[in-house]
Design a protein around this motif. Structure first.
Motif, PDB file in Angstrom:
ATOM      1  N   GLU A   5       0.838  -1.195   0.000  1.00  0.00           N
ATOM      2  CA  GLU A   5       0.000   0.000   0.000  1.00  0.00           C
ATOM      3  C   GLU A   5       0.872   1.243   0.000  1.00  0.00           C
ATOM      4  O   GLU A   5       2.033   1.207   0.395  1.00  0.00           O
ATOM      5  CB  GLU A   5      -0.971   0.020   1.176  1.00  0.00           C
ATOM      6  N   MET A   6       0.274   2.338  -0.456  1.00  0.00           N
ATOM      7  CA  MET A   6       0.930   3.635  -0.446  1.00  0.00           C
ATOM      8  C   MET A   6       0.089   4.554   0.422  1.00  0.00           C
ATOM      9  O   MET A   6      -1.071   4.817   0.106  1.00  0.00           O
ATOM     10  CB  MET A   6       1.058   4.172  -1.872  1.00  0.00           C
ATOM     11  N   GLU A  44       4.432   0.676   1.694  1.00  0.00           N
ATOM     12  CA  GLU A  44       4.546  -0.623   2.370  1.00  0.00           C
ATOM     13  C   GLU A  44       4.581  -1.714   1.315  1.00  0.00           C
ATOM     14  O   GLU A  44       3.710  -1.775   0.455  1.00  0.00           O
ATOM     15  CB  GLU A  44       3.346  -0.841   3.292  1.00  0.00           C
ATOM     16  N   PHE A  45       5.601  -2.572   1.388  1.00  0.00           N
ATOM     17  CA  PHE A  45       5.721  -3.673   0.433  1.00  0.00           C
ATOM     18  C   PHE A  45       5.776  -5.036   1.106  1.00  0.00           C
ATOM     19  O   PHE A  45       5.961  -6.051   0.428  1.00  0.00           O
ATOM     20  CB  PHE A  45       6.969  -3.481  -0.436  1.00  0.00           C
ATOM     21  N   ASP A  46       5.619  -5.096   2.434  1.00  0.00           N
ATOM     22  CA  ASP A  46       5.703  -6.367   3.152  1.00  0.00           C
ATOM     23  C   ASP A  46       4.781  -6.357   4.376  1.00  0.00           C
ATOM     24  O   ASP A  46       5.166  -6.723   5.467  1.00  0.00           O
ATOM     25  CB  ASP A  46       7.154  -6.631   3.573  1.00  0.00           C
ATOM     26  N   GLY A  47       3.552  -5.918   4.140  1.00  0.00           N
ATOM     27  CA  GLY A  47       2.613  -5.786   5.246  1.00  0.00           C
ATOM     28  C   GLY A  47       1.634  -6.940   5.319  1.00  0.00           C
ATOM     29  O   GLY A  47       1.768  -7.916   4.590  1.00  0.00           O
ATOM     30  N   PRO A  48       0.679  -6.763   6.210  1.00  0.00           N
ATOM     31  CA  PRO A  48       0.527  -5.619   7.106  1.00  0.00           C
ATOM     32  C   PRO A  48       1.542  -5.657   8.247  1.00  0.00           C
ATOM     33  O   PRO A  48       1.981  -6.728   8.667  1.00  0.00           O
ATOM     34  CB  PRO A  48      -0.904  -5.761   7.628  1.00  0.00           C
ATOM     35  N   GLY A  74       9.358   1.937   1.539  1.00  0.00           N
ATOM     36  CA  GLY A  74      10.058   3.070   0.956  1.00  0.00           C
ATOM     37  C   GLY A  74       9.287   4.366   1.078  1.00  0.00           C
ATOM     38  O   GLY A  74       8.196   4.415   1.655  1.00  0.00           O
ATOM     39  N   ILE A  75       9.859   5.413   0.511  1.00  0.00           N
ATOM     40  CA  ILE A  75       9.257   6.740   0.473  1.00  0.00           C
ATOM     41  C   ILE A  75       9.314   7.222  -0.975  1.00  0.00           C
ATOM     42  O   ILE A  75      10.358   7.126  -1.621  1.00  0.00           O
ATOM     43  CB  ILE A  75      10.018   7.755   1.366  1.00  0.00           C
TER      44      ILE A  75
END
Length: 134
Positions: free
Chosen positions: A14-15, A117-121, A46-47
């Motif tokens: 998510e972003m 987020e690339f490894d959530g939640p 990341g950002i």
């Protein structure tokens, strides 16, 4: 001046628009001019700066990153199984440098700052903002 922000994520990818949080802190501290460095404290988050007007842009970006970096790949060897998230952060970047002028982030009309987020939640995700006044 440095501040640590915390958030929880609810999806696998998510972003999250963090622009308002950063601008509120800048306003609270009375910062008029300078540089803001926004940095994720995680190897799987990341950002980035991108469009914040049409939510389909976020959806499309996440979809296309999944196409380029599928979650499962038969040649991945990282034992945690989240190689794709590391690749996405290396592509998107873990930090952004932004200009502050007249107490506001200098962003385009449709731009926002996103925690990716690339490894959530995940709970207790952190990003820092360092202000260099001037």
């Amino acid at each position: 001046m440095l501040n640590t922000f915390q958030l929880d994520t609810v999806h696998h990818s998510e972003m999250i628009d963090i622009t308002a949080n950063i601008e509120a802190w800048i306003h609270q501290k009375g910062i008029k001019n300078g540089i803001a460095v926004v940095s994720s404290l995680h190897t799987t988050a990341g950002i980035t700066v991108n469009e914040n007007a049409d939510p389909d842009v976020k959806r499309d970006m996440l979809m296309r990153l999944d196409e380029v970096y599928p979650w499962e790949h038969p040649k991945d060897r990282h034992m945690e199984g989240n190689t794709a998230s590391h690749l996405k952060v290396s592509t998107v970047g873990h930090q952004q440098t932004l200009i502050i002028s007249n107490g506001k982030l200098q962003l385009g009309t449709w731009q926002g700052v996103y925690f990716c987020e690339f490894d959530g939640p995940r709970r207790n995700r952190k990003y820092i903002v360092k202000i260099i006044e001037g």
